[in-house]
Scaffold this active site. Structure first.
Site, PDB file in Angstrom:
ATOM      1  N   THR A  25      25.375  18.211  36.447  1.00  0.00           N
ATOM      2  CA  THR A  25      24.424  16.693  36.421  1.00  0.00           C
ATOM      3  C   THR A  25      24.576  15.531  37.704  1.00  0.00           C
ATOM      4  OG1 THR A  25      24.720  16.614  33.654  1.00  0.00           O
ATOM      5  CG2 THR A  25      24.489  14.657  35.177  1.00  0.00           C
TER       6      THR A  25
ATOM      7  N   GLU B  47      38.568  17.220  39.506  1.00  0.00           N
ATOM      8  CA  GLU B  47      38.536  16.194  39.393  1.00  0.00           C
ATOM      9  C   GLU B  47      39.215  15.143  39.024  1.00  0.00           C
ATOM     10  OE1 GLU B  47      33.907  18.203  37.323  1.00  0.00           O
ATOM     11  OE2 GLU B  47      35.438  18.387  35.892  1.00  0.00           O
TER      12      GLU B  47
ATOM     13  N   ASP C  79      30.690  11.234  38.195  1.00  0.00           N
ATOM     14  CA  ASP C  79      30.545  12.725  37.781  1.00  0.00           C
ATOM     15  C   ASP C  79      30.054  13.032  36.157  1.00  0.00           C
ATOM     16  OD1 ASP C  79      31.393  15.470  37.787  1.00  0.00           O
ATOM     17  OD2 ASP C  79      33.269  15.598  37.725  1.00  0.00           O
TER      18      ASP C  79
ATOM     19  N   THR D  59      31.075  17.250  40.049  1.00  0.00           N
ATOM     20  CA  THR D  59      30.798  19.359  39.329  1.00  0.00           C
ATOM     21  C   THR D  59      30.252  19.404  38.378  1.00  0.00           C
ATOM     22  OG1 THR D  59      33.280  19.652  40.989  1.00  0.00           O
ATOM     23  CG2 THR D  59      32.037  21.938  40.034  1.00  0.00           C
ATOM     24  N   GLY D  60      29.111  20.352  38.680  1.00  0.00           N
ATOM     25  CA  GLY D  60      28.075  20.796  37.567  1.00  0.00           C
ATOM     26  C   GLY D  60      27.262  20.229  37.175  1.00  0.00           C
TER      27      GLY D  60
ATOM     28  N   GLY E  97      33.006  23.754  34.082  1.00  0.00           N
ATOM     29  CA  GLY E  97      32.823  24.122  34.792  1.00  0.00           C
ATOM     30  C   GLY E  97      34.131  24.750  35.456  1.00  0.00           C
TER      31      GLY E  97
END
Length: 219
Positions: free
Chosen positions: A31, A103, A81, A28-29, A97
């Site tokens: 990148t 995660e 990630d 997530t995020g 995030g």
């Protein structure tokens, strides 16, 4: 290169770790979003993905990548990630995030964790970035008091609920000299769902976006 261009470079570089016919764990995020965009170019070659957040699930589905529930999957080949900080031992702070718990779960299932970051995320000692802790709402004040005892300065992230319906405390003023020890100590506090220290299960590979290209780091 701008920071976003560095993030895009490492997101696309992570494709080389994706094997045809596998289910890919996706983070997530900003990148990780670049990795999702890159993964879409291989969607006909993979079975699909397991996502660590509602936001990433929506992005994957919008690009036509099948998304599996983690409970349907025995193991994942890789998890890709980003991170808010990463040290030389491949231990990370994650959770900026607010997706840290999912995660951490997906990372635990994956055989290989590929961390994708720009060079600004590399540190010698973790803790300059506030350490996120996901907390059951009724335990917020108690957990905050316990975090103070550990030397931190917790700040309630107002207006944010995680995908699991919990709250986030961001712990400032930490110099994390023993990441595994602190991860275990915070996870032992009643009411903590998990802490954004990925020390016991760190990254296996780090792809670092630098001005002169993408560097590959391993332990």
């Amino acid at each position: 290169m701008t920071q976003d261009e560095l993030k895009k470079a490492v997101g696309w570089a992570a494709l080389k770790y994706v094997r045809p016919g596998t289910i890919v764990g996706v983070g997530t995020g900003s990148t990780a979003s670049h990795f999702i965009d890159a993964l879409a170019t291989m969607k006909g070659q993979i079975e699909g993905a397991v996502s660590s957040s509602d936001a990433s699930t929506a992005r994957l589905k919008s690009l036509g990548i099948p998304v599996f529930d983690l409970n349907e999957v025995d193991s994942l080949d890789i998890y890709v990630d980003g991170a808010d900080e990463i040290n030389g031992a491949m231990q990370m702070i994650k959770g900026g995030g607010a997706a840290l718990t999912r995660e951490k779960i997906v990372a635990a299932v994956a055989k290989k964790f590929v961390c994708i970051v720009d060079a600004s995320k590399q540190v010698d000692i973790l803790g300059s970035f506030p350490l996120p802790v996901e907390v059951i709402p009724m335990a917020r004040a108690y957990v905050a008091r316990e975090l103070v005892k550990l030397g931190g300065q917790p700040v309630y992230r107002q207006g944010v609920l995680t995908d699991n319906g919990n709250v986030i405390l961001d712990v400032h003023n930490l110099q994390i000299m023993e990441p595994c020890k602190l991860e275990n100590a915070i996870n032992a506090i009643a009411g903590v769902v998990t802490v954004g220290l990925f020390a016991n299960r760190g990254a296996d590979v780090a792809l670092v976006g630098c001005a002169d290209g993408v560097k590959t780091l391993t332990l």
